[in-house]
Each structure stands twice: as structure tokens, then as C-alpha cells.
Scaffold this motif. Structure first.
Motif, PDB file in Angstrom:
ATOM      1  N   VAL A 196     -11.903  46.672 -49.574  1.00 41.73           N
ATOM      2  CA  VAL A 196     -11.712  45.512 -48.707  1.00 41.73           C
ATOM      3  C   VAL A 196     -12.749  44.433 -48.967  1.00 41.73           C
ATOM      4  O   VAL A 196     -12.398  43.323 -49.368  1.00 41.73           O
ATOM      5  CB  VAL A 196     -11.730  45.920 -47.208  1.00 41.73           C
ATOM      6  N   ALA A 239     -14.177  39.388 -50.848  1.00 49.20           N
ATOM      7  CA  ALA A 239     -13.042  40.307 -50.840  1.00 49.20           C
ATOM      8  C   ALA A 239     -13.045  41.113 -52.137  1.00 49.20           C
ATOM      9  O   ALA A 239     -13.371  40.581 -53.205  1.00 49.20           O
ATOM     10  CB  ALA A 239     -11.731  39.529 -50.709  1.00 49.20           C
ATOM     11  N   SER A 296      -7.128  41.388 -49.821  1.00 47.05           N
ATOM     12  CA  SER A 296      -8.073  41.430 -48.701  1.00 47.05           C
ATOM     13  C   SER A 296      -8.523  40.045 -48.259  1.00 47.05           C
ATOM     14  O   SER A 296      -9.313  39.919 -47.324  1.00 47.05           O
ATOM     15  CB  SER A 296      -9.310  42.252 -49.095  1.00 47.05           C
ATOM     16  N   ASP A 341      -7.144  37.647 -46.555  1.00 51.87           N
ATOM     17  CA  ASP A 341      -6.889  37.312 -45.152  1.00 51.87           C
ATOM     18  C   ASP A 341      -7.833  38.063 -44.217  1.00 51.87           C
ATOM     19  O   ASP A 341      -8.285  37.513 -43.210  1.00 51.87           O
ATOM     20  CB  ASP A 341      -5.435  37.592 -44.766  1.00 51.87           C
ATOM     21  N   VAL A 342      -8.154  39.307 -44.543  1.00 56.36           N
ATOM     22  CA  VAL A 342      -9.101  40.078 -43.737  1.00 56.36           C
ATOM     23  C   VAL A 342     -10.468  39.399 -43.773  1.00 56.36           C
ATOM     24  O   VAL A 342     -11.116  39.214 -42.741  1.00 56.36           O
ATOM     25  CB  VAL A 342      -9.194  41.533 -44.243  1.00 56.36           C
ATOM     26  N   MET A 372     -12.765  37.738 -40.852  1.00 58.19           N
ATOM     27  CA  MET A 372     -14.154  38.123 -40.605  1.00 58.19           C
ATOM     28  C   MET A 372     -15.051  36.884 -40.581  1.00 58.19           C
ATOM     29  O   MET A 372     -15.946  36.772 -39.741  1.00 58.19           O
ATOM     30  CB  MET A 372     -14.637  39.100 -41.683  1.00 58.19           C
TER      31      MET A 372
END
Length: 158
Positions: free
Chosen positions: A97, A123, A128, A130-131, A135
Motif C-alpha cells: 500500500v 504509494a 494504492s 486513492d488510499v 491519507m
């Protein structure tokens, strides 16, 4: 025309860098230890590290611990714990991630401490992004919550 295979397509993983600062309402000697992974547990209610080295949870450069995040476990390393320079840094990897570098600079302000925090996130795969973007959005507003939590703790302990 030659077909492009997936291996030939270069994808960009997202990198973010967010900063915030706040004042901890205590002198540096009181505030400093509270930003170690062990002592942070006293004021951050959702902070639950599991210490690997040293096993006795001694805040120091080189310490290694894990933190559960959803269905994954992040591996953290304290890469700098320099009281003289007022600098603490952690690097953690959430497998597949993100890699995160968190740098704190603590500066004395009379009977308070200025805490400047930088989150740099990368990322580990384009999937990843979008994650990591989410964050980073949380990082941008985290200063208020950090200040509230630590200052509530400091008032309770004084």
C-alpha cells in the motif's frame, strides 16, 4: 502499429507531502518523551503499537514495532530520536500500500513546545493512489486533533 503490453506502460505511484504544526502546552523536557512510540500511548487513544525491538518498549533510534491498520499490519522503524536536535522520525511500510516517513521537529517556546510534523507518503502501487490521497487529506487536518489530544493529556497530568 505495435501493440503496447502492460509491462511497457509506466504507471506513476502517488507521492504526497503534508505539514502541520501546533503547540504542546508543556516545556520541551515534558513534551519530548510523549512523541516516542511508547509514551504516545498515554495521550493517543487509538495508538496501539506492538514492540519487537527492544521488547521492553524503550523509545530510541532503531526501535521496531508494528501497528495494525485494517486487515494489514504496518512495520515501523524509528530512524531518528535525537533529543539534542529536537528531531524524531519514523518510517513505516504498510505492505503493498504505502511507505510513510513521519518527521517531527520539537522546538522550545518558553514553557511550551512547538511541534512541526511532516508526513511524506508514497504509494507502493498505482492501485494504492486513492488510499494515499485519502491519507494525505487526513494528514492536512491532523494537527488540531494531535494538539487537542496531547494538551488534554498534559492538563490532566499537571
Amino acid at each position: 502499429m505495435t501493440a503496447v503490453t502492460p509491462a511497457q506502460v509506466r504507471c506513476e505511484a502517488l507521492h504526497t507531502c503534508e505539514h502541520f504544526a501546533f503547540t504542546a502546552e508543556a516545556p520541551l523536557d515534558v513534551a519530548w518523551p510523549l512523541f516516542g512510540a511508547d509514551r504516545e500511548r498515554a495521550w493517543a487513544p487509538d495508538w496501539h503499537p506492538s514492540f519487537i525491538w527492544p521488547a521492553d518498549a524503550l523509545d530510541q533510534q532503531g526501535m521496531v514495532f508494528t501497528v495494525a491498520r485494517g486487515s494489514k499490519t504496518a512495520v515501523w522503524v524509528n530512524t531518528e530520536f535525537d533529543r539534542t536536535a529536537g528531531r524524531i522520525q519514523y518510517v513505516y511500510v504498510l505492505p503493498e500500500v504505502v511507505v510513510t516517513v513521519i518527521t517531527l521537529q520539537l522546538t522550545p517556546l518558553d514553557q511550551a513546545t512547538r511541534v512541526a510534523v511532516t508526513y511524506a507518503r508514497t504509494a507502493l502501487a498505482e492501485t494504492s493512489n486513492d488510499v494515499v490521497r485519502g491519507m494525505a487529506a487526513e494528514d492536512r487536518v491532523a494537527g488540531r486533533e494531535w494538539a487537542l489530544q496531547i494538551n488534554t493529556y498534559l492538563r490532566r497530568e499537571s
